[in-house]
Write an enzyme that holds these catalytic residues in place. Structure first.
Site: not given
Ligand code: ADP
Length: 351
Positions: A40-41, A44-47, A62, A155
């Protein structure tokens, strides 16, 4: 992939002291995680998908990137961590621990093989009616718990609904979530919720809203199960409202008494008047019970939407066949299907 220093994540305690965060239970500090790949993207950063080298267990890491030490720890990340620590429920993704390595903080979450957006983007895989019922039910069970805990997710969308190979669904991503005071609509920003899942009151500028904003999102996702694509897919706020009106009808004071009080009501007053065509459009695609539930979840006036707990009592779940069944056949799809990988595969196909 073998364990290698660069790909592994070492733990250090210091930065957590700097942010003054009370420690969650740490494992042996020598624990290392081996990164298996990116899934994932995030904002606040990549997963990453990662394997705990000691236990062999797969986890999601994460990453919360801190560009400079001066910028400090992102407030949304801090909020998410604090909320997730309070939440213990089988429909909410579990935060196991927090790690720190080379200036980054990692949230270590239970690993989920797919997300709904990724699965819905799969070229062949389709859910059976009993599966979509189970997934809708699981989303509502998670929301009922969140709302009862006084938390708005804010969300709701496919990429934040994680599913494992057993067919269990868990709500993730609490970066935008807020604690609300029960029986009192708070004053919040209306720039939340990805456009396609955003309810009309937010598109009309409401800053005071409640749990019904999450319920609209469930209605959109439920429809997506049946029709295979997002039901309302506008390109900006105005076209999003227009897309909604074309199906649900242009709202008037009769069906939504407080609509004229919304800040942008006059500003974006539609020129054309559309009739509600929801039932006619979808009566052959949805079962009668599903149609009634989806229509209620997608009520234009937020006051008319059922709560998550009320929605679970609808005939669709209680009496209508087939009974909900965990989509355990997810075990059969090869690979992991997250929004990120799904998009990557589509990009590769386009080349
Ligand atoms: P952000 O809050 O920055 O948007 P998310 O929490 O939504 O980040 O994560 C981005 C993506 O990473 C998700 O859409 C999902 O595909 C993947 N992801 C997040 N958490 C997990 C998890 N626990 N297991 C597997 N994948 C995950």
């Amino acid at each position: 992939m073998s364990i290698n220093e660069q790909e592994s994540i070492a733990i250090s305690y210091k930065p957590l002291e700097e942010i003054g965060y009370p420690y969650p239970t740490f494992e042996d500090p020598a624990t290392l995680y081996e990164k298996v790949g990116q899934v994932g993207e995030g904002t606040y950063g990549k997963v990453y998908k990662a394997r705990n080298c000691k236990t062999g267990q797969l986890m999601a890491l994460k990453r919360i990137r801190m560009k400079t030490e001066k910028e400090g720890f992102p407030i949304t990340a801090m909020r998410e961590i604090k909320l997730l620590q309070k939440l213990k429920h089988e429909r909410i993704v579990r935060l196991q621990e927090i790690l720190v390595s080379k200036g980054s903080v990692y949230m270590v979450l239970e690993y989920m093989d797919h997300d709904l957006s990724g699965i819905l983007g799969h070229p062949e895989f389709r859910f059976e009616p009993a599966h979509t019922k189970s997934l809708t039910k699981q989303i509502l069970q998670g929301l009922a718990y969140l709302h009862q805990m006084g938390i708005l997710h804010r969300d709701m969308k496919g990429s934040n609904l994680l599913v494992n190979n057993k067919g269990e669904l868990k709500i993730a991503d609490f970066g935008l979530a807020r604690i609300f005071q029960k029986n009192r609509a708070g004053d919040y920003t209306n720039r939340v919720i990805t456009l396609w899942y955003r309810p009309p009151e937010l598109l009309l500028g409401a800053t005071s809203y409640d749990t019904s904003v999450d319920i609209w999102g469930v209605g959109c996702i439920m429809m997506e199960f049946f029709i295979g694509k997002p039901i309302f897919n506008g390109t900006d706020e105005i076209s999003q409202l227009d897309t909604i009106y074309q199906v649900m009808g242009t709202p008037t004071k009769d069906i939504w008494p407080s609509i004229e009080e919304l800040p942008w009501y006059e500003l974006v007053r539609p020129k054309e008047h559309y009739e509600n065509v929801f039932r006619d459009t979808y009566k052959n695609t949805l079962t009668p019970g599903a149609l009634i539930l989806a229509e209620a979840l997608l009520s234009m006036d937020p006051k008319n939407r059922p709560t998550a707990a009320e929605a679970l009592e609808f005939d669709y779940f209680k009496t209508e066949e087939p009974e909900a069944l965990l989509p355990a056949n997810l075990l059969n799809i090869a690979d992991d299907w997250h929004d990120f990988e799904s998009k990557q595969r589509r990009r590769l196909q386009a080349i």
